[in-house]
Enzyme design. Structure first.
Site, PDB file in Angstrom:
ATOM      1  CE  LYS A  91       3.176  -1.131   0.836  1.00  0.00           C
ATOM      2  NZ  LYS A  91       2.228  -0.015   1.084  1.00  0.00           N
ATOM      3  CB  SER A 166       0.574  -1.102   4.238  1.00  0.00           C
ATOM      4  OG  SER A 166       0.572  -0.308   3.044  1.00  0.00           O
ATOM      5  CB  SER A 190       0.377   2.659   3.158  1.00  0.00           C
ATOM      6  OG  SER A 190      -0.790   2.031   3.627  1.00  0.00           O
TER       7      SER A 190
END
Length: 481
Positions: A91, A166, A190
């Protein structure tokens, strides 16, 4: 002669770490061929083909790292660590010194941190290959895939739907077989929301068991870094590598409390549900007359039957005053601005140094209502009386949950990660939900600082993935695994 593409003896689609290592040992695969295969899938499906838009940058040194590992294996006949040759996607709020780290923001598109995050160093020391970075909403401030840096990311199971956030890009990318495993971060859910929406396993540990040094925070005491994978085994193998004490993260002292006397992978047991007691939280499920929630409820009930067949006892129960508890323990508006500003102040090359500057320059995606809500929060959380009230409420909430488990003799609590099926882009664009009203249950573990594991529960009509969450006691990741 070294093979540079996967052969008929090995398919990278839906593969596992153990299958990759078996193929290395048999000579059916090299690390170079594996990297090349994933790179080809990304080229075919990320910006072309399905246009998933899950990858924000690729590591040009990945093949060189693979070549080095292949040479070492050829010379020694030994794998160079537990993740030898395993391509990993990160990420893009996890710092990498040789790849841009944008935190999902257009303003940080060319930002290079001075050092790698601790988890990146640990992955590479274990033999993993960093393949690239994945999309996320600006500074991880949404359940959905809206980013000023990269736009919108699609769900590979249903292209008109969101993959969850996320850790949007990691979820979509691993589901689409762009890498073996990936890392996300999880403050409120997330990792677990995209794991649920993309048919993956996602781990949120007790905060601090995995170092957060070098990853952007929303709530310092609540943020975690964790793996996303196709199987529990693969997720735990990555978790084993990245967990550990790190003096660069003051909260990672929690690892010294949580540390198991045996490797986490040793806790894996195919008969682990035999004799287990699981509490099904019925007031964490949506209404059966809600067309978006009803398919999720049906899969939860089917999962209960599957667990019982495997030897578990499922006990229906409720968490008293659940909605009020989640409201009282929410810290985003009270401390995210302060924690993010503190983080940005430590980035010497950051083009903007505060959330206020990002907001004033309008350098964020306009769909990020949580970011806008956090901007009005206090500059220093400790001067906000509500901050301490919410911390105290968190202590009471965790005590309530752990007492509930103790009184019922439970090994874990169970509920859907999200009460509804993955939303369409049209639903999100018309604001059927806001970030703070989306019916996600991942906040339960996040705001009580408890460990949780998301696993696939099956598919709702339309081939829509649904995830099931198991939440355990503090520091007891091994039991969940």
């Amino acid at each position: 002669m070294a093979r540079h593409t996967p052969t008929e003896d090995f398919s990278l689609e839906e593969t596992s770490i153990s299958a990759i290592h078996a193929a290395f040992r048999s000579g059916a695969l090299t690390a170079q061929a594996l990297v090349a295969g994933y790179q080809q899938r990304i080229k075919t499906h990320d910006q072309a083909g399905a246009q998933l838009n899950a990858i924000v940058s690729l590591n040009s040194a990945a093949r060189s790292a693979a070549r080095t590992l292949d040479r070492a294996f050829a010379a020694t006949g030994q794998l160079q660590g537990p993740l030898h040759g395993v391509p990993v996607l990160l990420k893009d709020n996890i710092d990498t010194a040789t790849l841009p780290t944008s935190y999902g923001s257009m303003a940080f598109a060319e930002h290079y941190p001075p050092t790698d995050a601790t988890v990146v160093s640990r992955l590479q020391a274990a033999g993993a290959i960093i393949l690239g970075k994945t999309t996320l909403p600006d500074f991880a401030t949404s359940w959905w895939a809206y980013s000023s840096r990269s736009g919108e990311t699609r769900n590979p199971y249903a292209l008109d739907r969101d993959p969850g956030g996320s850790s949007s890009g990691t979820g979509a990318a691993i589901a689409a077989n762009f890498a073996s495993v990936g890392l996300g971060t999880d403050c409120g859910g997330s990792i677990r929301v995209p794991a649920s929406h993309c048919n993956l396993v996602g781990i949120r540990s007790t905060p601090g068991v995995v170092s957060r040094a070098g990853s952007s925070p929303l709530v310092f005491f609540q943020d975690t870094v964790g793996p996303m994978a196709r199987t529990v085994t693969d997720a735990v193998r990555v978790f084993e590598v990245i967990a550990g004490y790190d003096p660069a993260d003051s909260l990672s002292v929690n690892y010294t409390i949580a540390k198991s006397h045996q490797p986490y992978v040793a806790a894996l047991d195919r008969d682990g549900l035999q004799g287990a007691r699981i509490g099904l939280v019925t007031n964490a499920m949506g209404a059966d007359d809600n067309p978006y929630a009803a398919p999720v409820n049906a899969l939860m009930r089917a999962a209960c039957i599957t667990m019982e067949v495997a030897g578990a006892q499922v006990i229906p129960l409720e968490i008293a005053n659940l909605a009020q508890q989640l409201n009282d323990t929410s810290l985003y508006v009270n401390c995210s601005k302060s924690d993010l500003n503190r983080f940005l102040a430590t980035r010497p090359t950051a083009p903007l140094r505060s959330l206020g500057q990002i907001f004033e320059a309008r350098r964020y995606h306009p769909m990020l209502d949580l970011l806008e809500a956090c901007v009005v929060g206090p500059d220093q959380a400790e001067y906000d009386p509500q901050y301490f009230r919410r911390l105290a409420a968190r202590e009471l909430f965790q005590r309530q949950l752990t007492n509930l488990m103790a009184a019922q003799g439970l090994d874990a609590l169970m509920f859907p990660d999200v009460q509804v099926v993955p939303p369409t882009r049209e639903q999100l664009n018309t604001r059927v939900w806001t970030t703070l009203t989306y019916p996600t249950n991942t906040l339960i573990a996040a705001q009580s600082w408890l460990p949780a594991l998301s696993v696939p529960a099956g598919f709702a009509p339309g081939n829509l993935p649904v995830g099931l969450e198991l939440m355990g006691r503090p520091y007891d990741e091994a039991t969940l695994f």
